[in-house]
Design an enzyme around this catalytic site. Structure first.
Site, PDB file in Angstrom:
ATOM      1  N   HIS A 186      32.304  47.477  27.160  1.00 55.20           N
ATOM      2  CA  HIS A 186      33.023  46.221  26.944  1.00 55.20           C
ATOM      3  C   HIS A 186      33.809  46.451  25.664  1.00 55.20           C
ATOM      4  CE1 HIS A 186      29.742  43.965  29.425  1.00 55.20           C
ATOM      5  NE2 HIS A 186      30.545  44.685  30.160  1.00 55.20           N
ATOM      6  N   ASP A 200      26.225  49.685  39.823  1.00 54.71           N
ATOM      7  CA  ASP A 200      27.192  49.500  38.740  1.00 54.71           C
ATOM      8  C   ASP A 200      26.788  50.503  37.670  1.00 54.71           C
ATOM      9  OD1 ASP A 200      28.649  48.708  36.506  1.00 54.71           O
ATOM     10  OD2 ASP A 200      28.332  46.558  36.836  1.00 54.71           O
ATOM     11  N   ARG A 255      29.726  43.416  44.632  1.00 55.20           N
ATOM     12  CA  ARG A 255      30.736  43.540  43.568  1.00 55.20           C
ATOM     13  C   ARG A 255      31.477  44.843  43.807  1.00 55.20           C
ATOM     14  NH1 ARG A 255      27.696  42.537  39.610  1.00 55.20           N
ATOM     15  NH2 ARG A 255      27.135  44.535  38.704  1.00 55.20           N
TER      16      ARG A 255
END
Ligand SMILES: [Mn+2]
Length: 439
Positions: free
Chosen positions: A357, A256, A402
């Site tokens: 984010h 990630d 993921r």
């Protein structure tokens, strides 16, 4: 991007402010890493969004005057001796020409000038979560009282400038979308490189080095966040950044990672076999997560919501866990009871932009926010079975998967900015065999 773009953003913020309102937006400061060394400098996102100016310790002040207003910049003064060590500073003289601000003042004039400005202000727009700035604001208020005594007239209303900027930042302009595509393209190239470099015996930090080498080679200033390279059961730790273990044949590795390009973040996750071949169990679980990822992407478009996408992910995953025999019971009852939660404990999406984010509220007056063209966010379903989860068949234990893509809402639907990185079993295996990635 040109100074004209940043000026337009300041004007759009000024348009929202009432007459004589003052907005104060601070730059970031250098942060000590140890003793007399600092972390690499990263500008505050809101300040960058409004100025495109990368020096520390400044303050942008917008003053609304009637229908328009002006931008004042407080920045570091020229200092030839310091500049020998830390680099050329823009200074005050050139700031209006380079940044398009109306006036620039040296930092040491902040207290005096802000007290003068506050004495004339109707209300003040500050980032309300910034305690250090608020402390300064209190000092400036005291300054007004000291100077004007009983004739002092202080603004009695604070507005959160960060909320107003969050709304602006949430909808990306064409120029921003181009920069985000570039950030994602560089991130994608890093993932390619790491996948190709994977082999048993290599270390997680070596895959990290491959990724970040590609980021740097392609002009990304830094990773947008600490790169996660988790092999085997490390993939079950959602924010695993130790990246210290050796890769083992037969394990999966989850990466990630994303590059930051001109302030904008890429954020991609891929999970692939260390040795290039999925085992049957890995493949079954992987294809379930992929199905959830693809179904959410299929539904993404104007008018739908991130909550709806999350619900579709939960449905696909729960149905799949039933079919694999990991969950038992009836689909609706299991969804109601959140039976998936031990294995999928995070959200499906977050906004993406100058921050990984990114800012922007997710709900408006208690309801999920409808998606609009120009919004960029992630779709990242996962499934995690730590080694100690004894309630599942041993073949699932230690698997963490993921699959994360970066998605732009368009007028017609959506565009997956990260779809150049293979994510099907065949696509990944073929890339890792060294065959053409498109095959
Ligand atoms: Mn993410």
């Amino acid at each position: 991007m040109t100074s004209q773009l940043f000026r337009q953003r300041r004007e759009r913020l000024l348009e929202q402010m009432p007459d004589k309102a003052l907005a104060i937006i601070p730059a970031a400061s250098e942060v000590t890493r140890s003793r007399d060394t600092e972390y690499p400098f990263r500008q505050a996102s809101d300040y960058w969004y409004l100025t495109g100016f990368n020096e520390p310790d400044g303050l942008l002040v917008l003053v609304k005057e009637g229908e328009t207003g002006k931008s004042l910049l407080f920045n570091l003064p020229k200092d030839p001796e310091m500049e020998t060590w830390t680099g050329i500073r823009l200074g005050q003289e050139k700031a209006p020409e380079v940044l398009g601000v109306d006036q620039a003042f040296p930092l040491q004039q902040i207290d005096e000038q802000l007290s003068d400005l506050l004495g004339e202000a109707s209300e003040v727009w500050l980032p309300l979560d910034n305690l250090a700035l608020y402390q300064n604001y209190l000092n400036w208020r005291q300054g007004v009282r000291r100077k004007r005594k009983r004739s002092a007239c202080l603004p009695d209303r604070l507005v959160d400038v960060a909320s107003a900027l969050a709304e602006m930042r949430l909808i990306k302009s064409d120029e921003e979308i181009a920069l985000m595509q570039k950030a994602v393209d560089i991130s994608a190239a890093g993932h390619f490189r790491a996948m190709k470099a994977s082999r048993p015996g290599a270390y997680e930090y070596q895959l990290q080095a491959e990724l970040e080498h590609e980021f740097a080679i392609q002009g990304a200033a830094a990773p947008a966040y600490a790169s996660i390279v988790g092999s085997g059961a490390n993939a079950c730790v959602l924010h695993y950044i130790a990246n210290q273990d050796a890769l083992k044949a037969g394990d999966l590795v989850l990466i990630d990672a994303g590059a930051e390009y001109q302030g904008y973040a890429g954020d991609i996750t891929r999970t692939f076999p260390v040795d290039g071949h999925f085992t049957e169990a890995q493949k079954q679980l992987y294809e379930l997560v992929l199905k959830a990822n693809e179904e959410a992407i299929r539904q993404a478009g104007p008018g739908t919501t991130l909550e709806a996408l999350h619900q579709s992910v939960l449905r696909v995953l729960t149905q799949g866990l039933l079919e694999l025999g990991i969950l038992q019971g009836e689909l609706e009852t299991l969804l109601e009871a959140e039976a998936y939660k031990p294995y999928f404990m995070h959200g499906t999406s977050h906004w993406l932009g100058l921050d990984v984010h990114d800012v922007g509220i997710y709900r408006i007056e208690g309801s999920a926010r409808p998606l609009q063209p120009g919004m960029v966010f992630t779709i990242e379903p996962g499934l995690y079975f730590p080694p100690d989860c004894e309630e599942v068949d041993p073949k699932w234990r230690g698997l963490g998967i993921r699959i994360e893509d970066d998605v732009l809402i368009t007028k017609q639907g959506c565009k997956v900015l990260s779809d150049q990185v293979p994510k099907t079993v065949a696509g990944i295996e073929s890339l890792m065999r060294g065959a053409d990635a498109a095959a």
